[in-house]
Design an enzyme around this catalytic site. Structure first.
Site, PDB file in Angstrom:
ATOM      1  N   ARG A   1       9.687 -15.777  60.395  1.00 16.14           N
ATOM      2  CA  ARG A   1      10.098 -15.140  61.668  1.00 16.14           C
ATOM      3  C   ARG A   1       8.898 -14.043  61.938  1.00 16.14           C
ATOM      4  NH1 ARG A   1      14.108 -16.922  64.091  1.00 16.14           N
ATOM      5  NH2 ARG A   1      16.318 -17.103  63.141  1.00 16.14           N
TER       6      ARG A   1
ATOM      7  N   GLU B   1      10.729 -28.696  68.859  1.00 15.56           N
ATOM      8  CA  GLU B   1       9.338 -29.310  68.587  1.00 15.56           C
ATOM      9  C   GLU B   1       8.534 -27.998  67.876  1.00 15.56           C
ATOM     10  OE1 GLU B   1       6.745 -28.835  72.733  1.00 15.56           O
ATOM     11  OE2 GLU B   1       7.413 -30.880  71.879  1.00 15.56           O
TER      12      GLU B   1
END
Lengths: 189, 189
Positions: free
Chosen positions: A63, A140
């Site tokens: 993150r 992706e």
């Protein structure tokens, strides 16, 4: 006391892939003006997914805003093409975990931080999972590991401060103290 | 699988009073690049405050990002001048409710939505409250009503979908199912 604030004008700051930012000028209840910085974010769905061994599915991922790996319940932004939050959640459980679930219920909805953003989360519960032979591809630019954790393991991770994500703290609290405690009736509970 | 993403560069988009926005260009685990929109927000402290009548303190206020009044546990951004999150919380409980509490414990910490923001919340519990004769002033652009709610009232508000704020959903869940249920020991039982 009347607490309502009236939007007088809005200045566009940024239009992004994930967030938009605007600064609203508002009239306060006392007639004076102030500004509010408003981050728009699409709603998400997240799930407390429990397998036959009474383990919870968490995904590990980087993150960038907090510059660390986190362990979070499976979640994803609801796409305009999703028929419903539940449909979005079923798609995400497939993409992130490679699972299908036969039993679903909605636990709750909440805004993650309504002081600065309209991001809304729909939290689901599911069990009766089946591993799919062919799972859908992740986005992706999305990389993650999905793993199962027992309640004991989760309590250990919580005690070590390794569960950093709000919806996941909530999910573990609900699973341990509401769902497993039987305060909330479920189909198999 | 290595999941770490490397920041290659950062573009400053906005510097505000409450949020900053940057777009990071990162290298993905597969070597390709992508962007991440990152909202910086100072940490906050929030409190499950319970009085002698076994009621929880909530504040009603207008939240511009969601264009409605919300009921939330008392909370506030931690100032650089606060010595600690707990000190910030004591100041906020004074400002927002006009109360002092003698018993405090920290319940947990979590990021509200680490996919796009570093906002971190420190959640406290307090009881043994005293109403202050002279309460501190709110910020000049802050308007709110503070009121006490029994568990039955809170459960009714939850069922009606009137508790919209994540930390408050969490707080009520913890109070009902952990603190009141006695799973977690407190000084008074």
């Amino acid at each position: 006391m009347n607490l309502k604030e009236e939007e007088l004008s809005s200045q566009e700051i940024f239009r992004g892939n994930i967030v938009d930012l605007d600064v609203h000028t508002i009239e306060l209840p006392n007639g004076q003006t102030a500004t509010r910085e408003v981050v728009a974010h699409r709603p998400f769905a997240a799930v407390i997914a429990i397998n036959e061994q009474k383990e919870m599915l968490l995904v590990e991922q980087w993150r960038e805003p907090v510059k660390q790996l986190t362990l979070e319940i499976p979640a994803g932004i609801i796409d305009p093409t999703d028929a419903s939050p539940l449909d979005a959640m079923k798609r995400e459980l497939n993409e992130e975990g490679g699972y299908r679930a036969d039993y679903w219920e909605e636990i709750c909805q909440f805004y993650t931080s309504p002081g600065f953003t309209n991001e809304l989360g729909h939290i689901f519960y599911c069990d009766t999972l089946t591993k799919l032979e062919e799972k859908r591809s992740l986005d992706e630019d999305e990389f993650l590991n999905a793993k199962w954790y027992s309640l004991e393991e989760l309590k250990g991770l919580m005690a070590e401060g390794k569960i950093l994500d709000g919806k996941t703290v909530y999910a573990i609290t609900v699973w341990e103290n509401v769902l497993l405690a039987g305060a909330k009736e479920t189909h198999n509970g």
